[in-house]
Design a protein around this motif. Structure first.
Motif, PDB file in Angstrom:
ATOM      1  N   HIS A 189      -7.757 -82.057 -34.180  1.00 15.47           N
ATOM      2  CA  HIS A 189      -7.649 -84.099 -34.426  1.00 15.47           C
ATOM      3  C   HIS A 189      -9.060 -84.294 -33.027  1.00 15.47           C
ATOM      4  O   HIS A 189      -9.018 -83.920 -32.539  1.00 15.47           O
ATOM      5  CB  HIS A 189      -6.193 -84.760 -33.870  1.00 15.47           C
ATOM      6  N   GLN A 190      -9.484 -85.260 -34.145  1.00 12.89           N
ATOM      7  CA  GLN A 190     -11.090 -86.086 -33.908  1.00 12.89           C
ATOM      8  C   GLN A 190     -10.337 -86.965 -32.286  1.00 12.89           C
ATOM      9  O   GLN A 190     -11.539 -87.291 -31.692  1.00 12.89           O
ATOM     10  CB  GLN A 190     -11.398 -87.063 -34.700  1.00 12.89           C
ATOM     11  N   LEU A 218      -3.629 -80.311 -31.675  1.00 11.67           N
ATOM     12  CA  LEU A 218      -3.291 -82.143 -32.000  1.00 11.67           C
ATOM     13  C   LEU A 218      -3.161 -82.762 -31.642  1.00 11.67           C
ATOM     14  O   LEU A 218      -3.927 -84.315 -31.560  1.00 11.67           O
ATOM     15  CB  LEU A 218      -1.511 -82.609 -32.665  1.00 11.67           C
ATOM     16  N   GLY A 219      -3.341 -82.711 -29.816  1.00  9.62           N
ATOM     17  CA  GLY A 219      -4.382 -83.230 -29.303  1.00  9.62           C
ATOM     18  C   GLY A 219      -3.168 -84.511 -28.465  1.00  9.62           C
ATOM     19  O   GLY A 219      -2.702 -84.197 -27.463  1.00  9.62           O
ATOM     20  N   GLY A 240      -1.810 -92.996 -37.448  1.00  9.05           N
ATOM     21  CA  GLY A 240      -3.369 -92.207 -38.094  1.00  9.05           C
ATOM     22  C   GLY A 240      -3.400 -90.639 -36.807  1.00  9.05           C
ATOM     23  O   GLY A 240      -3.829 -90.214 -36.361  1.00  9.05           O
ATOM     24  N   GLU A 241      -2.267 -90.164 -36.386  1.00  6.53           N
ATOM     25  CA  GLU A 241      -1.579 -89.825 -35.202  1.00  6.53           C
ATOM     26  C   GLU A 241      -0.730 -88.821 -35.812  1.00  6.53           C
ATOM     27  O   GLU A 241       0.405 -89.295 -36.037  1.00  6.53           O
ATOM     28  CB  GLU A 241      -1.894 -90.537 -33.524  1.00  6.53           C
ATOM     29  N   PRO A 242      -1.870 -87.452 -35.828  1.00  7.46           N
ATOM     30  CA  PRO A 242      -0.966 -86.717 -36.182  1.00  7.46           C
ATOM     31  C   PRO A 242       0.384 -85.987 -35.130  1.00  7.46           C
ATOM     32  O   PRO A 242       0.280 -86.148 -34.279  1.00  7.46           O
ATOM     33  CB  PRO A 242      -1.896 -85.088 -36.083  1.00  7.46           C
ATOM     34  N   ALA A 243       1.494 -86.223 -35.992  1.00  2.20           N
ATOM     35  CA  ALA A 243       2.622 -85.526 -34.664  1.00  2.20           C
ATOM     36  C   ALA A 243       3.023 -84.196 -35.098  1.00  2.20           C
ATOM     37  O   ALA A 243       3.216 -83.523 -36.187  1.00  2.20           O
ATOM     38  CB  ALA A 243       3.989 -86.537 -35.456  1.00  2.20           C
ATOM     39  N   ALA A 253       1.065 -72.791 -37.994  1.00  2.00           N
ATOM     40  CA  ALA A 253       1.957 -72.138 -37.319  1.00  2.00           C
ATOM     41  C   ALA A 253       1.520 -72.804 -36.152  1.00  2.00           C
ATOM     42  O   ALA A 253       2.992 -71.661 -35.472  1.00  2.00           O
ATOM     43  CB  ALA A 253       0.377 -70.637 -38.030  1.00  2.00           C
ATOM     44  N   LEU A 254       1.158 -72.713 -35.545  1.00 10.26           N
ATOM     45  CA  LEU A 254       1.130 -72.710 -34.142  1.00 10.26           C
ATOM     46  C   LEU A 254       0.305 -74.605 -34.029  1.00 10.26           C
ATOM     47  O   LEU A 254      -0.489 -74.924 -34.708  1.00 10.26           O
ATOM     48  CB  LEU A 254       0.717 -72.056 -33.470  1.00 10.26           C
ATOM     49  N   VAL A 255       0.978 -75.520 -33.012  1.00 12.27           N
ATOM     50  CA  VAL A 255       0.723 -76.476 -33.007  1.00 12.27           C
ATOM     51  C   VAL A 255       0.070 -76.627 -31.777  1.00 12.27           C
ATOM     52  O   VAL A 255       1.014 -75.427 -30.802  1.00 12.27           O
ATOM     53  CB  VAL A 255       1.727 -77.900 -33.249  1.00 12.27           C
ATOM     54  N   THR A 256      -1.074 -77.246 -30.741  1.00  9.03           N
ATOM     55  CA  THR A 256      -1.246 -77.782 -29.396  1.00  9.03           C
ATOM     56  C   THR A 256      -1.055 -79.053 -29.072  1.00  9.03           C
ATOM     57  O   THR A 256      -1.762 -79.136 -29.663  1.00  9.03           O
ATOM     58  CB  THR A 256      -2.525 -77.001 -28.735  1.00  9.03           C
TER      59      THR A 256
END
Ligand SMILES: *Cc1c(COP(=O)(O)O)cnc(C)c1O
Length: 421
Positions: A189-190, A218-219, A240-243, A253-256
Protein backbone atom coordinates in the motif's frame (compact mmCIF):
# COMPACT_ATOMS: atom_id res chain seq x y z
CA UNK A 1 29.42 19.67 42.03
CA UNK A 2 26.89 18.45 44.53
CA UNK A 3 25.57 21.97 45.08
CA UNK A 4 25.06 22.48 41.33
CA UNK A 5 23.39 19.07 41.06
CA UNK A 6 21.02 19.93 43.91
CA UNK A 7 20.13 23.24 42.26
CA UNK A 8 18.82 21.25 39.28
CA UNK A 9 16.18 19.41 41.33
CA UNK A 10 13.23 20.94 39.53
CA UNK A 11 14.20 19.28 36.26
CA UNK A 12 12.79 16.09 37.84
CA UNK A 13 15.96 14.19 36.83
CA UNK A 14 17.44 11.66 39.26
CA UNK A 15 20.44 12.91 41.23
CA UNK A 16 22.77 10.70 39.18
CA UNK A 17 21.92 12.56 35.96
CA UNK A 18 21.96 15.98 37.63
CA UNK A 19 25.53 15.25 38.71
CA UNK A 20 26.35 14.19 35.14
CA UNK A 21 24.95 17.49 33.83
CA UNK A 22 26.93 19.46 36.42
CA UNK A 23 30.14 17.59 35.49
CA UNK A 24 29.61 18.20 31.80
CA UNK A 25 29.08 21.92 32.37
CA UNK A 26 32.11 22.27 34.68
CA UNK A 27 34.31 20.27 32.29
CA UNK A 28 33.34 22.66 29.51
CA UNK A 29 34.35 25.57 31.77
CA UNK A 30 30.78 26.86 31.92
CA UNK A 31 29.21 25.83 35.23
CA UNK A 32 26.30 28.16 34.44
CA UNK A 33 25.35 25.88 31.54
CA UNK A 34 24.34 23.04 33.86
CA UNK A 35 20.71 24.25 33.76
CA UNK A 36 20.57 24.10 30.00
CA UNK A 37 22.26 20.69 29.84
CA UNK A 38 19.94 19.23 32.48
CA UNK A 39 16.87 20.68 30.74
CA UNK A 40 18.09 19.11 27.50
CA UNK A 41 18.29 15.71 29.20
CA UNK A 42 14.88 16.07 30.82
CA UNK A 43 13.31 16.90 27.46
CA UNK A 44 14.09 13.37 26.27
CA UNK A 45 12.26 11.61 29.08
CA UNK A 46 8.95 10.04 28.11
CA UNK A 47 5.92 11.59 29.77
CA UNK A 48 2.26 12.00 28.92
CA UNK A 49 1.55 14.92 26.60
CA UNK A 50 -1.64 16.44 25.25
CA UNK A 51 -1.78 16.24 21.47
CA UNK A 52 -3.55 19.37 20.22
CA UNK A 53 -2.06 19.20 16.71
CA UNK A 54 -5.17 17.68 15.14
CA UNK A 55 -2.99 14.90 13.73
CA UNK A 56 -4.54 11.84 15.35
CA UNK A 57 -1.69 9.41 14.69
CA UNK A 58 1.31 11.67 15.33
CA UNK A 59 4.62 9.94 14.62
CA UNK A 60 6.53 12.09 17.14
CA UNK A 61 3.95 11.21 19.78
CA UNK A 62 4.13 7.45 19.25
CA UNK A 63 1.23 7.27 16.74
CA UNK A 64 -1.97 5.81 18.23
CA UNK A 65 -2.67 7.16 21.72
CA UNK A 66 -2.94 4.49 24.39
CA UNK A 67 -4.88 4.61 27.60
CA UNK A 68 -3.25 3.58 30.83
CA UNK A 69 -4.40 0.00 30.84
CA UNK A 70 -1.16 -1.82 31.60
CA UNK A 71 -1.34 -3.55 34.94
CA UNK A 72 2.30 -4.45 35.49
CA UNK A 73 3.08 -7.51 37.58
CA UNK A 74 3.18 -11.06 36.27
CA UNK A 75 0.97 -12.21 33.40
CA UNK A 76 0.52 -15.60 31.76
CA UNK A 77 2.50 -14.55 28.67
CA UNK A 78 3.52 -18.14 27.88
CA UNK A 79 1.50 -20.10 30.41
CA UNK A 80 -1.67 -21.81 29.21
CA UNK A 81 -3.97 -21.46 32.22
CA UNK A 82 -6.28 -24.21 30.96
CA UNK A 83 -3.55 -26.88 31.08
CA UNK A 84 -0.91 -25.38 33.38
CA UNK A 85 1.62 -26.02 30.62
CA UNK A 86 3.77 -23.77 28.53
CA UNK A 87 1.72 -22.06 25.84
CA UNK A 88 2.31 -19.68 22.96
CA UNK A 89 2.50 -15.99 23.64
CA UNK A 90 0.38 -14.85 20.73
CA UNK A 91 -2.54 -17.27 21.09
CA UNK A 92 -5.05 -14.75 22.46
CA UNK A 93 -4.29 -12.06 19.87
CA UNK A 94 -4.30 -14.72 17.20
CA UNK A 95 -7.79 -15.94 18.22
CA UNK A 96 -9.10 -12.38 18.15
CA UNK A 97 -7.41 -11.48 14.86
CA UNK A 98 -8.86 -14.57 13.18
CA UNK A 99 -12.36 -13.73 14.33
CA UNK A 100 -12.02 -10.06 13.37
CA UNK A 101 -10.46 -10.54 9.91
CA UNK A 102 -11.54 -14.02 8.81
CA UNK A 103 -7.88 -15.11 8.58
CA UNK A 104 -7.07 -18.79 9.09
CA UNK A 105 -4.15 -17.87 11.34
CA UNK A 106 -2.36 -14.81 12.67
CA UNK A 107 0.61 -13.83 14.75
CA UNK A 108 2.23 -10.64 16.03
CA UNK A 109 5.72 -9.12 15.99
CA UNK A 110 7.15 -5.78 17.08
CA UNK A 111 6.15 -3.53 14.19
CA UNK A 112 4.90 -3.48 10.63
CA UNK A 113 8.41 -3.45 9.19
CA UNK A 114 9.26 -6.61 11.15
CA UNK A 115 6.08 -8.29 9.89
CA UNK A 116 7.03 -7.71 6.25
CA UNK A 117 10.66 -8.64 6.86
CA UNK A 118 9.61 -11.91 8.49
CA UNK A 119 7.09 -12.70 5.74
CA UNK A 120 9.63 -12.18 2.96
CA UNK A 121 12.54 -13.82 4.77
CA UNK A 122 10.34 -16.87 5.33
CA UNK A 123 8.47 -17.17 2.04
CA UNK A 124 10.91 -15.66 -0.43
CA UNK A 125 14.44 -16.26 0.82
CA UNK A 126 16.60 -16.46 -2.31
CA UNK A 127 13.44 -16.34 -4.44
CA UNK A 128 12.02 -13.68 -6.76
CA UNK A 129 9.56 -11.20 -5.31
CA UNK A 130 7.56 -9.47 -8.03
CA UNK A 131 6.57 -5.87 -7.18
CA UNK A 132 5.12 -3.00 -9.18
CA UNK A 133 7.50 -0.04 -9.69
CA UNK A 134 4.70 2.15 -8.35
CA UNK A 135 4.91 0.34 -5.00
CA UNK A 136 8.66 0.49 -4.29
CA UNK A 137 7.95 3.07 -1.66
CA UNK A 138 9.62 4.70 1.29
CA UNK A 139 7.23 4.86 4.24
CA UNK A 140 9.28 7.11 6.52
CA UNK A 141 11.73 6.41 9.30
CA UNK A 142 13.96 4.76 6.70
CA UNK A 143 11.55 1.97 5.72
CA UNK A 144 12.19 1.38 2.01
CA UNK A 145 10.61 -1.61 0.34
CA UNK A 146 13.66 -2.52 -1.83
CA UNK A 147 15.90 -2.43 1.27
CA UNK A 148 13.57 -4.65 3.30
CA UNK A 149 13.57 -7.05 0.36
CA UNK A 150 17.35 -7.06 0.26
CA UNK A 151 17.55 -7.59 4.03
CA UNK A 152 15.28 -10.62 3.73
CA UNK A 153 17.50 -12.14 1.03
CA UNK A 154 14.69 -12.01 -1.51
CA UNK A 155 15.35 -11.05 -5.11
CA UNK A 156 13.49 -7.99 -6.31
CA UNK A 157 11.77 -8.27 -9.70
CA UNK A 158 10.36 -4.87 -10.65
CA UNK A 159 7.45 -4.72 -13.07
CA UNK A 160 5.49 -1.96 -14.79
CA UNK A 161 6.21 1.74 -14.45
CA UNK A 162 5.76 4.28 -11.67
CA UNK A 163 2.23 5.17 -12.74
CA UNK A 164 0.99 2.07 -14.57
CA UNK A 165 1.35 -1.61 -13.82
CA UNK A 166 -0.94 -4.05 -15.62
CA UNK A 167 -1.71 -7.71 -15.07
CA UNK A 168 0.26 -8.47 -18.24
CA UNK A 169 3.39 -6.96 -16.64
CA UNK A 170 3.18 -9.48 -13.81
CA UNK A 171 2.38 -12.31 -16.23
CA UNK A 172 5.39 -11.54 -18.39
CA UNK A 173 7.74 -11.34 -15.37
CA UNK A 174 6.47 -14.69 -14.07
CA UNK A 175 6.83 -16.34 -17.47
CA UNK A 176 10.48 -15.26 -17.66
CA UNK A 177 11.44 -16.89 -14.35
CA UNK A 178 13.27 -20.21 -14.31
CA UNK A 179 10.97 -23.20 -13.83
CA UNK A 180 12.35 -24.01 -10.37
CA UNK A 181 11.73 -20.50 -8.97
CA UNK A 182 9.15 -20.11 -6.18
CA UNK A 183 8.04 -16.52 -6.72
CA UNK A 184 6.02 -14.38 -4.34
CA UNK A 185 3.85 -11.48 -5.52
CA UNK A 186 4.09 -8.45 -3.24
CA UNK A 187 1.50 -5.70 -3.10
CA UNK A 188 2.47 -2.68 -1.00
CA UNK A 189 0.00 0.00 0.00
CA UNK A 190 1.42 3.38 -0.99
CA UNK A 191 0.29 4.75 2.38
CA UNK A 192 1.65 8.26 2.59
CA UNK A 193 1.16 9.51 -0.96
CA UNK A 194 -1.17 9.10 -3.91
CA UNK A 195 -0.45 8.78 -7.60
CA UNK A 196 -3.24 10.53 -9.46
CA UNK A 197 -4.01 11.13 -13.12
CA UNK A 198 -2.84 8.70 -15.81
CA UNK A 199 -2.52 5.67 -13.56
CA UNK A 200 -3.32 1.99 -13.44
CA UNK A 201 -2.60 -0.71 -10.90
CA UNK A 202 -3.58 -4.35 -10.80
CA UNK A 203 -6.33 -5.17 -8.28
CA UNK A 204 -5.59 -7.84 -5.70
CA UNK A 205 -8.15 -10.42 -6.99
CA UNK A 206 -6.44 -10.42 -10.42
CA UNK A 207 -3.00 -10.86 -8.86
CA UNK A 208 -4.29 -13.69 -6.69
CA UNK A 209 -5.45 -15.59 -9.79
CA UNK A 210 -1.90 -15.74 -11.14
CA UNK A 211 -0.96 -18.59 -8.82
CA UNK A 212 1.99 -17.57 -6.61
CA UNK A 213 1.12 -16.45 -3.07
CA UNK A 214 0.32 -12.73 -2.77
CA UNK A 215 1.71 -10.94 0.28
CA UNK A 216 -0.15 -7.65 0.84
CA UNK A 217 1.61 -5.07 3.01
CA UNK A 218 -1.41 -3.03 4.07
CA UNK A 219 0.43 -0.69 6.40
CA UNK A 220 -2.40 0.90 8.30
CA UNK A 221 -4.13 -2.03 9.99
CA UNK A 222 -7.73 -1.27 9.13
CA UNK A 223 -9.33 -4.59 10.17
CA UNK A 224 -12.53 -4.41 8.14
CA UNK A 225 -13.64 -1.86 5.53
CA UNK A 226 -17.22 -2.13 6.87
CA UNK A 227 -16.07 -0.78 10.29
CA UNK A 228 -18.67 -2.87 12.20
CA UNK A 229 -17.26 -1.48 15.48
CA UNK A 230 -18.54 2.04 14.69
CA UNK A 231 -22.13 3.15 15.25
CA UNK A 232 -22.57 4.66 11.74
CA UNK A 233 -21.38 3.80 8.23
CA UNK A 234 -17.62 3.78 7.47
CA UNK A 235 -16.30 7.37 7.56
CA UNK A 236 -15.58 8.95 4.16
CA UNK A 237 -11.92 9.65 4.94
CA UNK A 238 -11.30 5.89 5.12
CA UNK A 239 -12.02 5.33 1.44
CA UNK A 240 -8.85 4.13 -0.26
CA UNK A 241 -7.41 2.41 2.84
CA UNK A 242 -7.11 -1.34 2.21
CA UNK A 243 -8.56 -3.54 4.96
CA UNK A 244 -7.37 -6.91 6.26
CA UNK A 245 -10.68 -8.80 5.99
CA UNK A 246 -11.36 -7.68 2.41
CA UNK A 247 -7.76 -8.23 1.26
CA UNK A 248 -7.83 -11.79 2.58
CA UNK A 249 -11.17 -12.56 0.99
CA UNK A 250 -9.87 -11.12 -2.30
CA UNK A 251 -7.13 -13.72 -2.26
CA UNK A 252 -4.11 -12.36 -0.38
CA UNK A 253 -2.24 -15.34 1.07
CA UNK A 254 -0.81 -13.14 3.82
CA UNK A 255 -1.42 -9.58 4.95
CA UNK A 256 0.93 -7.55 7.14
CA UNK A 257 0.11 -4.36 9.01
CA UNK A 258 1.04 -2.11 11.94
CA UNK A 259 -0.58 -2.16 15.38
CA UNK A 260 -0.35 1.56 16.02
CA UNK A 261 -1.85 3.15 12.92
CA UNK A 262 -5.57 2.74 12.12
CA UNK A 263 -5.72 -0.30 14.39
CA UNK A 264 -5.25 2.14 17.27
CA UNK A 265 -3.17 -0.18 19.44
CA UNK A 266 0.44 -0.38 20.62
CA UNK A 267 3.48 -0.45 18.33
CA UNK A 268 3.26 -3.95 16.88
CA UNK A 269 3.12 -5.76 13.58
CA UNK A 270 0.57 -8.36 12.50
CA UNK A 271 0.85 -11.21 10.00
CA UNK A 272 -2.47 -12.85 9.11
CA UNK A 273 -3.56 -15.28 6.43
CA UNK A 274 -3.11 -18.88 5.35
CA UNK A 275 -2.34 -21.13 8.32
CA UNK A 276 0.54 -22.86 6.59
CA UNK A 277 2.30 -19.59 5.79
CA UNK A 278 1.73 -18.01 9.22
CA UNK A 279 3.08 -21.17 10.88
CA UNK A 280 6.10 -21.15 8.61
CA UNK A 281 6.78 -17.53 9.64
CA UNK A 282 6.38 -18.37 13.35
CA UNK A 283 8.91 -21.22 13.00
CA UNK A 284 11.55 -18.98 11.38
CA UNK A 285 14.40 -18.35 13.87
CA UNK A 286 14.00 -14.64 13.03
CA UNK A 287 10.62 -14.76 14.77
CA UNK A 288 12.39 -15.25 18.08
CA UNK A 289 14.22 -11.96 17.48
CA UNK A 290 11.08 -10.10 16.42
CA UNK A 291 8.47 -11.38 18.86
CA UNK A 292 6.64 -8.86 21.04
CA UNK A 293 6.92 -8.67 24.84
CA UNK A 294 4.16 -9.12 27.40
CA UNK A 295 3.37 -5.39 27.68
CA UNK A 296 2.76 -5.09 23.94
CA UNK A 297 0.69 -8.27 23.85
CA UNK A 298 -1.46 -7.09 26.77
CA UNK A 299 -2.18 -3.79 24.98
CA UNK A 300 -2.81 -5.48 21.66
CA UNK A 301 -5.18 -7.96 23.29
CA UNK A 302 -7.04 -5.11 25.02
CA UNK A 303 -7.36 -3.22 21.71
CA UNK A 304 -8.61 -6.29 19.82
CA UNK A 305 -11.06 -7.15 22.61
CA UNK A 306 -12.51 -3.64 22.30
CA UNK A 307 -13.09 -4.30 18.58
CA UNK A 308 -14.61 -7.70 19.29
CA UNK A 309 -17.02 -6.21 21.84
CA UNK A 310 -17.69 -3.12 19.70
CA UNK A 311 -16.42 -0.76 22.38
CA UNK A 312 -14.88 1.67 19.91
CA UNK A 313 -14.82 4.38 22.61
CA UNK A 314 -12.19 2.30 24.40
CA UNK A 315 -9.82 2.68 21.44
CA UNK A 316 -8.62 6.27 21.83
CA UNK A 317 -7.94 6.70 18.11
CA UNK A 318 -11.48 5.66 17.08
CA UNK A 319 -13.03 7.65 19.89
CA UNK A 320 -11.24 10.77 18.61
CA UNK A 321 -11.90 10.01 14.96
CA UNK A 322 -15.62 9.34 15.45
CA UNK A 323 -16.52 12.34 17.63
CA UNK A 324 -19.08 14.55 15.82
CA UNK A 325 -17.56 17.93 14.85
CA UNK A 326 -20.41 19.71 16.63
CA UNK A 327 -19.30 18.21 19.96
CA UNK A 328 -15.76 19.44 19.37
CA UNK A 329 -17.11 22.90 18.60
CA UNK A 330 -19.12 22.92 21.85
CA UNK A 331 -16.12 21.82 23.90
CA UNK A 332 -13.96 24.50 22.27
CA UNK A 333 -16.57 27.21 22.93
CA UNK A 334 -16.90 26.20 26.56
CA UNK A 335 -13.13 26.46 27.04
CA UNK A 336 -12.87 29.77 25.14
CA UNK A 337 -15.71 31.26 27.25
CA UNK A 338 -13.94 30.38 30.47
CA UNK A 339 -10.50 31.56 29.33
CA UNK A 340 -11.68 34.76 27.65
CA UNK A 341 -9.14 37.29 26.35
CA UNK A 342 -7.73 36.68 22.89
CA UNK A 343 -8.68 32.97 22.82
CA UNK A 344 -11.40 32.15 20.29
CA UNK A 345 -12.78 29.20 18.32
CA UNK A 346 -12.38 28.39 14.63
CA UNK A 347 -13.14 25.52 12.26
CA UNK A 348 -10.22 23.23 11.66
CA UNK A 349 -9.29 20.22 9.55
CA UNK A 350 -7.76 17.31 11.46
CA UNK A 351 -5.71 14.59 9.82
CA UNK A 352 -5.37 10.87 10.45
CA UNK A 353 -1.55 10.98 10.26
CA UNK A 354 1.07 8.21 10.25
CA UNK A 355 0.82 8.03 6.48
CA UNK A 356 -2.79 6.81 6.58
CA UNK A 357 -5.45 8.45 4.37
CA UNK A 358 -3.09 11.09 2.91
CA UNK A 359 -4.84 14.16 1.58
CA UNK A 360 -8.03 13.35 3.52
CA UNK A 361 -9.06 15.55 6.42
CA UNK A 362 -11.69 15.30 9.15
CA UNK A 363 -13.89 18.23 10.08
CA UNK A 364 -12.81 19.61 13.45
CA UNK A 365 -12.79 22.62 15.77
CA UNK A 366 -9.85 24.43 17.33
CA UNK A 367 -9.07 27.05 19.93
CA UNK A 368 -6.75 29.73 18.62
CA UNK A 369 -4.81 32.75 19.75
CA UNK A 370 -2.62 35.13 17.74
CA UNK A 371 1.13 34.48 17.56
CA UNK A 372 3.32 31.41 17.99
CA UNK A 373 2.99 29.98 21.52
CA UNK A 374 4.21 26.46 20.82
CA UNK A 375 7.21 26.68 23.16
CA UNK A 376 5.18 28.06 26.05
CA UNK A 377 2.63 25.26 25.60
CA UNK A 378 5.38 22.61 25.44
CA UNK A 379 6.75 23.80 28.78
CA UNK A 380 3.39 23.18 30.49
CA UNK A 381 2.94 20.11 32.71
CA UNK A 382 1.73 18.02 30.99
CA UNK A 383 3.19 19.49 27.78
CA UNK A 384 0.68 20.50 25.11
CA UNK A 385 1.66 20.09 21.47
CA UNK A 386 -0.07 22.66 19.25
CA UNK A 387 0.31 23.77 15.64
CA UNK A 388 0.81 27.16 14.02
CA UNK A 389 -1.20 28.18 10.98
CA UNK A 390 -1.37 31.62 9.37
CA UNK A 391 0.37 33.32 12.31
CA UNK A 392 -1.99 31.81 14.90
CA UNK A 393 -1.48 29.02 17.42
CA UNK A 394 -4.18 26.38 16.98
CA UNK A 395 -5.24 23.78 19.52
CA UNK A 396 -7.28 21.26 17.56
CA UNK A 397 -9.64 19.39 19.87
CA UNK A 398 -10.13 16.31 17.68
CA UNK A 399 -6.85 14.87 18.95
CA UNK A 400 -7.50 15.94 22.58
CA UNK A 401 -9.49 13.60 24.83
CA UNK A 402 -12.34 15.40 26.67
CA UNK A 403 -10.71 14.37 30.00
CA UNK A 404 -7.87 16.76 29.11
CA UNK A 405 -10.04 19.82 28.40
CA UNK A 406 -9.52 21.13 31.94
CA UNK A 407 -5.75 20.96 31.54
CA UNK A 408 -5.92 22.76 28.20
CA UNK A 409 -8.10 25.44 29.78
CA UNK A 410 -5.65 25.90 32.68
CA UNK A 411 -2.69 26.21 30.32
CA UNK A 412 -4.47 28.79 28.17
CA UNK A 413 -5.46 30.83 31.21
CA UNK A 414 -1.86 30.88 32.34
CA UNK A 415 -0.67 31.87 28.87
CA UNK A 416 -3.19 34.71 28.61
CA UNK A 417 -2.35 35.93 32.12
CA UNK A 418 1.38 35.81 31.33
CA UNK A 419 0.90 37.80 28.14
CA UNK A 420 -1.11 40.44 30.00
CA UNK A 421 1.49 40.79 32.77
C1 LIG B 1 3.76 2.05 8.12
C2 LIG B 1 4.03 1.05 7.10
C3 LIG B 1 5.02 0.09 7.29
C4 LIG B 1 5.90 0.07 8.49
O1 LIG B 1 5.19 -0.25 9.66
P1 LIG B 1 5.84 0.10 11.07
O2 LIG B 1 4.84 -0.37 12.06
O3 LIG B 1 6.08 1.57 11.09
O4 LIG B 1 7.12 -0.66 11.16
C5 LIG B 1 5.21 -0.84 6.30
N1 LIG B 1 4.48 -0.84 5.17
C6 LIG B 1 3.51 0.05 4.95
C7 LIG B 1 2.73 -0.01 3.67
C8 LIG B 1 3.25 1.04 5.92
O5 LIG B 1 2.28 1.95 5.70
Amino acid sequence: MDAIARSLAETGLPHLLRVAAAREAVAAGAAGDADRIAAGMAGHFLRPVINATGILLHTNLGRAPLGERSQGGAANVELDLSTGRRGQRTTSVSLLLRALTGAEAATAVNNGAAALLLALATLARGEPVVVSRGELVEIGGGFRVPEVLAASDARLVEVGTTNKTRLSDYERALSELPAEAKPVLLKVHQSNYRIVGFTESTPLPELARLGPPVVADLGSGLLDAETPWLPGPPPRWLAGEPAARQSLSEGAALVTFSGDKLLGGPQAGVLAGAAELVEQCARNPLYRALRPGGLVLAELQATLLAYAERRYEDIAFWRMAATPALQLRQRAEAIADRVGGPVAVCDSRAEVGAGSSPGETIESAALFLPGDHRDALLSQRPPIVARVEGGRTLLDLRSVLPEDDGTVEGALKQLVAGAGA
